[in-house]
Motif scaffolding. Structure first.
Motif, PDB file in Angstrom:
ATOM      1  N   TYR A 494       0.993  -1.115   0.003  1.00  0.00           N
ATOM      2  CA  TYR A 494      -0.113  -0.053  -0.086  1.00  0.00           C
ATOM      3  C   TYR A 494       0.854   1.119   0.167  1.00  0.00           C
ATOM      4  O   TYR A 494       0.716   2.392  -0.771  1.00  0.00           O
ATOM      5  N   PHE A 500      -1.261   5.774   1.766  1.00  0.00           N
ATOM      6  CA  PHE A 500      -0.725   5.848   3.039  1.00  0.00           C
ATOM      7  C   PHE A 500      -1.548   5.500   4.282  1.00  0.00           C
ATOM      8  O   PHE A 500      -1.594   4.775   5.180  1.00  0.00           O
ATOM      9  N   ASN A 501      -2.827   5.860   4.047  1.00  0.00           N
ATOM     10  CA  ASN A 501      -4.022   5.591   5.098  1.00  0.00           C
ATOM     11  C   ASN A 501      -4.120   4.203   5.228  1.00  0.00           C
ATOM     12  O   ASN A 501      -4.338   3.606   6.346  1.00  0.00           O
ATOM     13  N   GLU A 502      -4.504   3.540   4.014  1.00  0.00           N
ATOM     14  CA  GLU A 502      -4.345   2.059   4.033  1.00  0.00           C
ATOM     15  C   GLU A 502      -3.292   1.210   4.774  1.00  0.00           C
ATOM     16  O   GLU A 502      -3.579   0.434   5.638  1.00  0.00           O
ATOM     17  N   ILE A 504      -1.133   2.383   7.057  1.00  0.00           N
ATOM     18  CA  ILE A 504      -1.153   2.667   8.202  1.00  0.00           C
ATOM     19  C   ILE A 504      -2.027   1.986   9.034  1.00  0.00           C
ATOM     20  O   ILE A 504      -1.868   1.134   9.965  1.00  0.00           O
ATOM     21  N   ALA A 505      -3.362   1.971   8.545  1.00  0.00           N
ATOM     22  CA  ALA A 505      -4.354   1.326   9.370  1.00  0.00           C
ATOM     23  C   ALA A 505      -4.135  -0.302   9.218  1.00  0.00           C
ATOM     24  O   ALA A 505      -4.426  -1.147  10.399  1.00  0.00           O
ATOM     25  N   SER A 515      -4.999   3.068  17.311  1.00  0.00           N
ATOM     26  CA  SER A 515      -4.536   4.406  17.154  1.00  0.00           C
ATOM     27  C   SER A 515      -3.615   4.852  18.670  1.00  0.00           C
ATOM     28  O   SER A 515      -3.303   3.853  19.471  1.00  0.00           O
ATOM     29  N   SER A 536       5.910   3.787   6.912  1.00  0.00           N
ATOM     30  CA  SER A 536       4.801   4.248   6.566  1.00  0.00           C
ATOM     31  C   SER A 536       4.353   5.635   6.699  1.00  0.00           C
ATOM     32  O   SER A 536       4.137   6.686   5.962  1.00  0.00           O
ATOM     33  N   TYR A 537       4.705   5.946   8.089  1.00  0.00           N
ATOM     34  CA  TYR A 537       4.605   7.539   8.510  1.00  0.00           C
ATOM     35  C   TYR A 537       5.402   8.401   7.627  1.00  0.00           C
ATOM     36  O   TYR A 537       5.222   9.240   7.295  1.00  0.00           O
ATOM     37  N   ALA A 540       4.214   8.962   4.438  1.00  0.00           N
ATOM     38  CA  ALA A 540       3.460   9.884   4.230  1.00  0.00           C
ATOM     39  C   ALA A 540       3.503  11.097   4.621  1.00  0.00           C
ATOM     40  O   ALA A 540       2.768  11.763   4.726  1.00  0.00           O
ATOM     41  N   LYS A 542       4.534  12.283   7.754  1.00  0.00           N
ATOM     42  CA  LYS A 542       4.214  12.334   9.113  1.00  0.00           C
ATOM     43  C   LYS A 542       5.520  12.075   9.916  1.00  0.00           C
ATOM     44  O   LYS A 542       5.830  11.003  10.667  1.00  0.00           O
TER      45      LYS A 542
END
Length: 624
Positions: A494, A500-502, A504-505, A515, A536-537, A540, A542
């Motif tokens: 992903y 990125f959201n997928e 991280i989740a 979380s 991943s962060y 993205a 972050k």
């Protein structure tokens, strides 16, 4: 004829058929003292009631007859006449065995006159040899009875699954025994070339499920399943087994064994032998030797080994460390126990592979144990597979690793782990097409293995084919929703797709922290996944979240080993090339298993133009 009468007879055809099925023929020596004992043996084998004890092909019969002819030192004229008689009789035997049942009476009557015609051509021999010639010719006709009987029997079953034996003791600590017996019988039968045996991984997916054996067999696409129940009390164990036909659910064979724990090896041997007999598996002498092979004659050492494998199969740090303890104790009991050395090597190696042990400290122990395994049993596929993994993961001896993998597969072409690890070797060498072909072999042998299934996606990931990788990971997760490898690399795929959201989740779900900040104990338990989340962060954008994970990795490294590759991954995501390459070099110095993958890992694509990265990659050469 040598005996002067047929081997089976009755007042009517029906009585004759009963005689064929239920009665033993009188020995030839009862009718003629001049019959050579070798001929007596050949006749007895051809007419054996147990189909597995008969000649399995006409060619086998012909070879024994020709050997007997040579031993009798026939003249060349006699031999030529005998050859013509034999060939003619054997041809008629094959024809008779292939004729429909309702026509066989006519064929038998016709065939009976042929040996007399053939043997008449050698009638000039002396009386004793003449009797022998007639006997050899008529023997080909006698085998018609065996072949017709064999042809009328159900076809042999050539595939089986050994379902996990059920521990019905009131002691969960006996699970090692029920699991170990299942695995041992599976491994023993898997060495037979004529029998497809579902792997341990495939069969153990049904452990604890109350599913009908026949339905389980259908889902595994096998012809038979073996079920077993075990009760352990003190130093005794009762084992009940049942071999079931998947086609109609009938029992092919069943038995109950009441024995001492010290006799458990004999029970396993007997079960394996009975299965091969009842499935009508054709065994050569070498096959029978493999089936009867014992890896240790020390019952206590064998039980310690079973306990070691029980814990090893949990595939986590605690399981590997408990496995090491039991494998060592088995080794102490039996210093020639090659399987115990192989298990010890695999435990040390995989502790390093999952990143919880320092390779420079633990991999030499794996290397020594693997070598002991090969020395103790040079014909053990598991031993060469263990040594190959060490050469691949630690020595970086690429040619040596390939040689050992190939030797393992030569010894046991049906060992799925050897195919799987050899595929990993080929992939690390960048030989994707060959790796995929080898992985397909592993999949054919172990179609329900989640790691083999997940690796099909992993290879697509390393080829930068992310859509295909995602599809294959999702397919794996349909049957095993919590499988770590598939979920971990699904998250990384992903990332490469920019989802990125997928990503991280997925990774947060994997480490069970949906979380908030990651607890330190989670980072310690899921170090690789935590580092991938940090990557991943970083990708993205972050940076604060990525830096927080880096800080936790640094803190953890003060207490135990943390591979430099985990730091390098997060720094690569942050585009901090200096620190990424610094930690990759640290990983090189600590001999991180699989570090050669940085040559193809998408995580490090942004470093490929850096001269320092190029120099590091050159240190792995020459790549074959």
């Amino acid at each position: 004829m040598v005996a002067g009468e047929p081997p089976f007879k009755g007042r009517t055809d029906s009585h004759t058929r009963v005689s064929i099925l239920d009665h033993e023929p009188a020995p030839l020596l009862q009718y003629s003292a001049e019959v050579p004992r070798q001929l007596e043996r050949i006749v007895s084998k051809a007419l054996a009631k147990d189909r597995t004890q008969r000649y399995q092909t006409v060619t086998d019969l012909k070879l024994d007859l020709e050997q007997l002819r040579n031993e009798l030192q026939l003249s060349s004229t006699d031999a030529a006449g005998l050859d013509r008689a034999l060939h003619k009789s054997l041809a008629e035997t094959i024809t008779a065995a292939s004729v429909p049942t309702h026509d066989r009476g006519q064929v038998d009557t016709h065939a009976e006159s042929k040996p007399e015609t053939g043997t008449s051509k050698i009638a000039d021999a002396n009386r004793q040899k003449g009797l022998i010639f007639v006997g050899l010719g008529i023997l080909a006709l006698l085998v018609v009875v065996s072949l017709v009987y064999w042809r009328s029997s159900p076809p042999p079953i050539n595939s089986i699954a050994i379902l996990p034996f059920v521990n019905e003791s009131n002691d969960p600590n006996a699970d090692y025994l029920s699991d170990g017996i299942t695995e041992s019988i599976t491994n023993s039968l898997s060495q037979l070339p004529g029998l497809k045996v579902m792997s341990r991984n495939a069969a153990f997916r049904f452990k604890g499920l109350k599913q009908d054996p026949q339905e389980t067999g259908r889902s595994l696409n096998v012809g038979a399943v073996l079920t077993g129940r075990l009760v352990k009390f003190g130093d005794r164990v009762i084992i009940k087994t049942e071999l079931i036909s998947v086609a109609d659910g009938s029992q092919i064979w069943g038995s109950e064994f009441d024995s001492k724990l010290s006799d458990i090896l004999s029970v396993q041997d007997e079960v394996s032998r009975k299965i091969s007999e009842n499935l009508r598996v054709r065994l050569t002498g070498a096959d029978e030797a493999k089936l009867a092979k014992r890896y240790s004659n020390d019952a206590e050492a064998y039980q310690l080994y079973l306990k070691g494998r029980y814990f090893w199969n949990k595939r986590n740090e605690e399981g590997f460390r408990n496995g090491i303890d039991y494998f060592k104790r088995a080794e102490e009991r039996d210093p020639t126990f090659a399987l115990a050395f192989s298990g010890l090597a695999d435990s040390y190696a995989l502790l390093c592979d999952i990143g919880v042990a320092t390779p420079v400290n633990e991999m030499p122990k794996a290397k020594a144990a693997a070598q002991k395994a090969v020395d103790a049993d040079p014909n053990l596929a598991e031993a060469y597979t263990s040594r190959a993994f060490v050469k691949l993961a630690y020595d970086w001896d690429w040619l040596g690793a390939e040689s050992d993998f190939q030797q393992a597969l030569k010894l046991n072409a049906k060992y799925p782990t050897a195919h799987q690890w050899y595929a990993s070797y080929l992939m690390q060498m960048g030989k994707f097409n060959r790796a995929k072909a080898e992985l397909e072999e592993a999949h054919n042998l172990d179609p329900l293995s989640p790691i083999i299934s997940a690796n099909t996606g992993l290879y697509s990931y390393y080829e930068h084919n992310y859509d295909d990788a995602i599809d294959k990971y999702k397919l794996t997760l349909q049957s095993d929703p919590d499988f770590w490898v598939a979920r971990h690399y699904l998250g990384l795929a992903y990332v490469q797709k920019g989802m990125f959201n997928e990503a991280i989740a997925e990774l947060r779900s994997l480490i069970k922290v949906p979380s908030g900040p990651l607890p330190d104990d989670v980072v310690a338990a899921e170090t690789e996944a935590a580092a991938s989340l940090g990557f991943s962060y970083a990708m993205a954008g972050k940076r604060a979240e990525a830096q927080a994970i880096l800080d936790q990795l640094q803190l953890l490294s003060r207490h135990r080993y943390v591979s430099g590759i985990y730091f390098a991954a997060v720094y690569a995501g942050l585009k901090d090339n200096d620190h990424a390459i610094e930690y990759l070099n640290k990983a090189f110095e600590s001999r991180h298993p699989g570090l050669v993958l940085i040559r193809i890992d998408p995580m490090f694509d942004r470093l490929r133009s850096d001269e320092r990265f190029k120099e590091l990659v050159k240190r792995f050469e020459p790549i074959p």
